[in-house]
Motif scaffolding. Structure first.
Motif, mmCIF file in Angstrom:
data_model
loop_
_atom_site.group_PDB
_atom_site.id
_atom_site.type_symbol
_atom_site.label_atom_id
_atom_site.label_comp_id
_atom_site.label_asym_id
_atom_site.label_seq_id
_atom_site.Cartn_x
_atom_site.Cartn_y
_atom_site.Cartn_z
ATOM 1 N N ASN A 37 0.702 -1.510 0.178
ATOM 2 C CA ASN A 37 0.305 -0.059 -0.006
ATOM 3 C C ASN A 37 0.759 0.897 0.194
ATOM 4 O O ASN A 37 1.674 1.610 0.721
ATOM 5 N N TYR A 43 -2.102 4.220 8.757
ATOM 6 C CA TYR A 43 -2.240 2.382 8.442
ATOM 7 C C TYR A 43 -2.790 2.125 9.506
ATOM 8 O O TYR A 43 -3.315 0.543 9.323
ATOM 9 N N GLN A 44 -3.656 2.757 10.937
ATOM 10 C CA GLN A 44 -4.680 2.052 11.052
ATOM 11 C C GLN A 44 -5.901 1.675 10.240
ATOM 12 O O GLN A 44 -6.557 0.634 10.686
ATOM 13 N N LEU A 47 -5.427 -1.328 8.750
ATOM 14 C CA LEU A 47 -4.944 -3.033 9.146
ATOM 15 C C LEU A 47 -5.588 -3.447 9.703
ATOM 16 O O LEU A 47 -6.292 -4.793 9.227
ATOM 17 N N PHE A 59 3.855 -1.263 3.465
ATOM 18 C CA PHE A 59 3.467 -0.144 3.040
ATOM 19 C C PHE A 59 4.803 -0.051 2.819
ATOM 20 O O PHE A 59 5.747 0.379 3.381
ATOM 21 N N ILE A 64 6.048 4.004 9.874
ATOM 22 C CA ILE A 64 4.769 3.814 10.697
ATOM 23 C C ILE A 64 4.773 3.901 12.494
ATOM 24 O O ILE A 64 5.433 2.998 12.590
ATOM 25 N N VAL A 84 2.377 -7.803 8.962
ATOM 26 C CA VAL A 84 2.839 -6.704 8.321
ATOM 27 C C VAL A 84 4.020 -6.516 8.486
ATOM 28 O O VAL A 84 4.524 -7.343 9.465
ATOM 29 N N ILE A 86 6.989 -3.477 7.989
ATOM 30 C CA ILE A 86 7.506 -2.254 8.232
ATOM 31 C C ILE A 86 8.484 -2.029 7.560
ATOM 32 O O ILE A 86 9.288 -2.594 7.859
#
Ligand code: GLN
Length: 381
Positions: A37, A43-44, A47, A59, A64, A84, A86
């Motif tokens: 993305n 980000y919240q 997710l 991401f 993040i 996830v 990051i």
């Protein structure tokens, strides 16, 4: 500040690239389809967006977690992504609404993650080779060969119908926490329209915007029969966004076929838009790496106006041999893919992007107004 963030973890791709990083969240092994993305914020919401259910999110934005996690912005009641990836996890969260750090949030929700990964390099691999299946390994008792075996074994599950699994199991009414503040801004006559929302993995902000435009919402399970929906006498029907391959949703497609004959206004969003196309015999294709970001330009082919939109999809309508009753209303200016459709001789339209945004720009919110207009027109008949 958080200490103890130093256990190693590996990200292993199906093309055999290995990235070494640092474990975040829970220790263990996980596999899934990796999607990138490009949004710089949100980000919240990403997710917790059910459209990402079962996928591993990476991401491209490097930093993040800097605003933490709050109690307001979730798009559903849990973390939906499987894992996830990051680059740089912010060690300090700073925002007046911050409730918990991202790192704690992942741990509390048993999510396996990895950080210190060059997510732009990873994204370039996905852009060149197409969507990658991959594995995050953060348990030193499991070796890399097991990870490869796991990748092979799990890949076949990609075609299963996950919509049915994540949809609500019961019919319920949606009560907005905010409704008093913003209901009726658009609908001056204060009529409340009864809207049925098919929950294929619906995002909260779709519901909030329907409330804003004067709707009363009933949310129903993904495979609720068309007959049941008709018996509820809705003024309009929303086909929500959702995860996975739309071609696996056979029962839903058959129900939409029946609903299209009723002339009840229908608004399909993302997965809902793809299902609308499938129920009119269009073909759906899997894209090389999809659209996942919040700066995608989409043109209205009639007005030529361009909206900047939020996008999150891996599938798209095949433009070749498109059935004659499907009129293309919008196109992506990034790659010309179909972004909006209207079904001729019905009251149904669909949009491939996310008009409810969150995260993302609000340009396409006007599609909700269009849906309400269709409902009002249909009432006058
Ligand atoms: N956001 C969505 O509804 C996604 C639709 C579908 N799962 C896709 O990936 O194309």
């Amino acid at each position: 500040m958080e200490k103890k963030l130093k256990e190693h973890a590996f990200l292993i791709l199906e093309d055999k690239t290995i990235f070494k990083g640092i474990k975040i969240g829970r220790k263990g092994i996980t596999v899934g389809e990796i999607v990138f993305n490009t949004s710089m914020t949100g980000y919240q919401e990403i997710l917790t967006d059910p459209s990402y259910n079962n996928q591993i999110i990476t991401f491209t934005y490097p930093h993040i977690g800097n605003t933490g996690i709050n109690n307001i912005d979730n798009e559903s009641n849990k973390i939906q992504v499987k894992s996830v990836i990051i680059n740089n996890l912010a060690l300090i969260s700073s925002h007046y609404e911050n409730n918990i750090t991202l790192s704690k949030y992942l741990k509390n929700n048993n999510i396996i993650g990895i950080m210190n990964i060059d997510t732009r390099k990873l994204t370039k691999i996905i852009r060149n080779k197409g969507i990658q299946f991959g594995c995050i390994l953060s348990d030193s008792n499991i070796n890399i060969n097991t990870a490869y075996k796991y990748i092979k074994k799990k890949k076949y599950q990609l075609t299963e119908n996950i919509v049915k699994k994540i949809s609500t199991q019961n019919i319920y009414s949606w009560k907005s926490k905010n409704n008093k503040n913003y209901i009726m801004k658009f609908n001056k006559k204060k009529t409340l329209f009864n809207i049925i929302v098919y929950d294929f993995g619906v995002k909260k902000n779709i519901l909030e915007l329907l409330i804003k435009y004067g709707c009363k919402i009933t949310i129903i399970p993904a495979e609720t029969s068309a007959e049941k929906v008709i018996s509820l006498k809705p003024h309009g029907i929303v086909l929500s966004n959702g995860p996975g391959d739309p071609r696996s949703c056979i029962k839903i497609i058959n129900n939409i076929k029946i609903l299209l004959k009723t002339k009840i206004p229908i608004f399909g969003i993302c997965l809902g838009h793809q299902l609308l196309a499938l129920s009119n015999n269009a073909k759906i294709l899997k894209m090389k790496f999809g659209h996942h970001g919040s700066n995608h330009p989409v043109q209205n082919l009639k007005t030529k106006k361009v909206m900047i939109t939020s996008q999150n999809h891996n599938f798209t309508i095949d433009p070749i041999n498109l059935p004659k009753n499907i009129k293309v209303t919008h196109k992506s200016l990034f790659d010309n893919t179909i972004q909006g459709i209207k079904i001729i001789n019905t009251n149904a339209f669909g949009f491939q992007g996310h008009p409810e945004a969150n995260p993302g720009p609000k340009d396409s919110e006007k599609l909700f107004k269009k849906f309400i207009k269709n409902i009002k027109k249909n009432q006058k008949k």
